[in-house]
Write a protein that holds these residues in place. Sequence first.
Motif, PDB file in Angstrom:
ATOM      1  N   GLU A   1      29.603 -35.681 -51.301  1.00  0.00           N
ATOM      2  CA  GLU A   1      29.267 -36.317 -50.034  1.00  0.00           C
ATOM      3  C   GLU A   1      28.351 -35.416 -49.203  1.00  0.00           C
ATOM      4  O   GLU A   1      27.377 -35.869 -48.607  1.00  0.00           O
ATOM      5  CB  GLU A   1      30.569 -36.566 -49.271  1.00  0.00           C
ATOM      6  N   LYS A   2      28.669 -34.123 -49.216  1.00  0.00           N
ATOM      7  CA  LYS A   2      27.857 -33.191 -48.429  1.00  0.00           C
ATOM      8  C   LYS A   2      26.564 -32.811 -49.139  1.00  0.00           C
ATOM      9  O   LYS A   2      25.566 -32.511 -48.488  1.00  0.00           O
ATOM     10  CB  LYS A   2      28.655 -31.930 -48.133  1.00  0.00           C
ATOM     11  N   ALA A   3      26.600 -32.806 -50.476  1.00  0.00           N
ATOM     12  CA  ALA A   3      25.464 -32.250 -51.220  1.00  0.00           C
ATOM     13  C   ALA A   3      24.309 -33.220 -51.425  1.00  0.00           C
ATOM     14  O   ALA A   3      23.200 -32.800 -51.716  1.00  0.00           O
ATOM     15  CB  ALA A   3      25.946 -31.722 -52.568  1.00  0.00           C
ATOM     16  N   VAL A   4      24.555 -34.517 -51.297  1.00  0.00           N
ATOM     17  CA  VAL A   4      23.442 -35.438 -51.549  1.00  0.00           C
ATOM     18  C   VAL A   4      22.694 -35.829 -50.271  1.00  0.00           C
ATOM     19  O   VAL A   4      21.756 -36.590 -50.315  1.00  0.00           O
ATOM     20  CB  VAL A   4      23.872 -36.732 -52.305  1.00  0.00           C
ATOM     21  N   GLY A   5      23.077 -35.229 -49.156  1.00  0.00           N
ATOM     22  CA  GLY A   5      22.384 -35.518 -47.893  1.00  0.00           C
ATOM     23  C   GLY A   5      20.956 -34.991 -47.903  1.00  0.00           C
ATOM     24  O   GLY A   5      20.609 -34.120 -48.705  1.00  0.00           O
TER      25      GLY A   5
ATOM     26  N   LYS B   1      48.150 -25.363 -52.238  1.00  0.00           N
ATOM     27  CA  LYS B   1      48.060 -25.752 -50.827  1.00  0.00           C
ATOM     28  C   LYS B   1      47.818 -27.259 -50.686  1.00  0.00           C
ATOM     29  O   LYS B   1      48.459 -27.932 -49.877  1.00  0.00           O
ATOM     30  CB  LYS B   1      46.936 -24.957 -50.144  1.00  0.00           C
ATOM     31  N   ALA B   2      46.898 -27.756 -51.488  1.00  0.00           N
ATOM     32  CA  ALA B   2      46.565 -29.179 -51.388  1.00  0.00           C
ATOM     33  C   ALA B   2      47.751 -30.057 -51.798  1.00  0.00           C
ATOM     34  O   ALA B   2      48.010 -31.089 -51.186  1.00  0.00           O
ATOM     35  CB  ALA B   2      45.349 -29.496 -52.250  1.00  0.00           C
ATOM     36  N   VAL B   3      48.485 -29.631 -52.814  1.00  0.00           N
ATOM     37  CA  VAL B   3      49.580 -30.465 -53.312  1.00  0.00           C
ATOM     38  C   VAL B   3      50.809 -30.389 -52.403  1.00  0.00           C
ATOM     39  O   VAL B   3      51.445 -31.392 -52.118  1.00  0.00           O
ATOM     40  CB  VAL B   3      49.959 -30.070 -54.772  1.00  0.00           C
TER      41      VAL B   3
ATOM     42  N   LYS C   1      39.579 -34.346 -58.117  1.00  0.00           N
ATOM     43  CA  LYS C   1      38.885 -35.585 -57.753  1.00  0.00           C
ATOM     44  C   LYS C   1      38.446 -35.560 -56.281  1.00  0.00           C
ATOM     45  O   LYS C   1      37.285 -35.829 -55.957  1.00  0.00           O
ATOM     46  CB  LYS C   1      39.850 -36.752 -58.007  1.00  0.00           C
ATOM     47  N   ASP C   2      39.380 -35.211 -55.418  1.00  0.00           N
ATOM     48  CA  ASP C   2      39.067 -35.156 -53.982  1.00  0.00           C
ATOM     49  C   ASP C   2      38.015 -34.098 -53.686  1.00  0.00           C
ATOM     50  O   ASP C   2      37.125 -34.299 -52.862  1.00  0.00           O
ATOM     51  CB  ASP C   2      40.330 -34.829 -53.159  1.00  0.00           C
ATOM     52  N   PHE C   3      38.159 -32.977 -54.362  1.00  0.00           N
ATOM     53  CA  PHE C   3      37.231 -31.868 -54.147  1.00  0.00           C
ATOM     54  C   PHE C   3      35.802 -32.287 -54.483  1.00  0.00           C
ATOM     55  O   PHE C   3      34.869 -32.098 -53.697  1.00  0.00           O
ATOM     56  CB  PHE C   3      37.672 -30.676 -55.013  1.00  0.00           C
ATOM     57  N   ILE C   4      35.640 -32.881 -55.663  1.00  0.00           N
ATOM     58  CA  ILE C   4      34.307 -33.290 -56.109  1.00  0.00           C
ATOM     59  C   ILE C   4      33.719 -34.331 -55.150  1.00  0.00           C
ATOM     60  O   ILE C   4      32.540 -34.270 -54.784  1.00  0.00           O
ATOM     61  CB  ILE C   4      34.363 -33.841 -57.553  1.00  0.00           C
TER      62      ILE C   4
ATOM     63  N   LYS D   1      32.491 -23.234 -49.335  1.00  0.00           N
ATOM     64  CA  LYS D   1      33.225 -23.664 -48.132  1.00  0.00           C
ATOM     65  C   LYS D   1      34.384 -24.604 -48.513  1.00  0.00           C
ATOM     66  O   LYS D   1      35.494 -24.479 -47.998  1.00  0.00           O
ATOM     67  CB  LYS D   1      32.218 -24.353 -47.200  1.00  0.00           C
ATOM     68  N   GLU D   2      34.128 -25.518 -49.443  1.00  0.00           N
ATOM     69  CA  GLU D   2      35.189 -26.456 -49.850  1.00  0.00           C
ATOM     70  C   GLU D   2      36.306 -25.758 -50.616  1.00  0.00           C
ATOM     71  O   GLU D   2      37.471 -26.104 -50.477  1.00  0.00           O
ATOM     72  CB  GLU D   2      34.608 -27.612 -50.675  1.00  0.00           C
TER      73      GLU D   2
END
Length: 296
Positions: free
Chosen positions: A58-62, A263-265, A50-53, A81-82
């Motif tokens: 956020e970055k891709a619709v700029g 890593k994230a968890v 969820k966080d990843f998407i 990169k993400e």
Amino acid sequence: MAFEGLTNRLQSVFSKLRGKGKVSEDDVNEAMREVRLALLEADVNFKVVKDFIAKVKEKAVGSEVMDSFTPGMVIIDIVNKELTDLMGGSQAKLAKSNRPPTVVMMAGLQGAGKTTTSAKLAKLLLKGNHRPLLVAGDIYRPAAIKQLQVLGEQIKVPVFTLPEGNNPVEIARQALQHAKDNGNDYLLIDTAGRLHVDEELMEELRQIHEVTKPDEVLLVVDAMTGQDAVNVAESFNQQLTLTGVVLTKLDGDTRGGAALSVKAVTGCPIKFAALGEKIDALEPFHPERMASRILG
Ligand code: GDP
């Protein structure tokens, strides 16, 4: 091969995007829906997905992306990169104490690959001109001591152990002294594993921790077990404060969930990846290389 399903899925999503001269917000949303499904199918933790998407979107619709001549490529770069960041960003190196020996405690469930990984790590250190000492602390599984001794002989690294009747805490204590007396700059302690995380095991690990004050506590987890590996890491981390994770069996057809979630968890970086049963099959973990490999 590891990540095959995920790689195929992502490639098909991105090949659609790559062909487009212009990308609309709908295209991005559609692609992200598919990426989300691909990650969930690869057994990546739900919240991590969820966080990843959200970050990628956020970055891709700029406007920078939408107005680019190759918007598809830009989006792939963002995902790359993400994914890299998700796995820790840059390589997390093994600790090196300025008061040797550097003490590395290896923990993990039975069968995760702890004993094998201890020997592989000794081999890597040997190649880096270090003088490791292996410690056979898994006294409940006599075969583990023998296994470590055989591996030690094979790679010409000494293995410290004590006669039957000594407990692992005493073995670790004496091993530390032995390393100091003999100029070993790395002490690699193979601890006991169990089938499940239990209080007795944790207590023993805490005591070994107490007497050896390790610079590294590496948790060895089997990447093939996906989210279970992440759950195991989380419960060890709550009780022992891990400094890193070693992912084993990445040569198998693991779906990717453990590599992408741990890593994230847990907040613990993956420090090494094991890619086979052979003694040379251990590598420092490079998040950016792993991300590129996943993207295919
Ligand atoms: P421990 O109980 O955690 O000490 O686990 P072991 O070190 O005894 O390993 C359990 C089994 O997993 C052994 O058969 C190892 O050869 C195997 N193993 C360990 N690491 C890897 C790996 O990276 N890839 C593969 N394919 N097998 C591995």
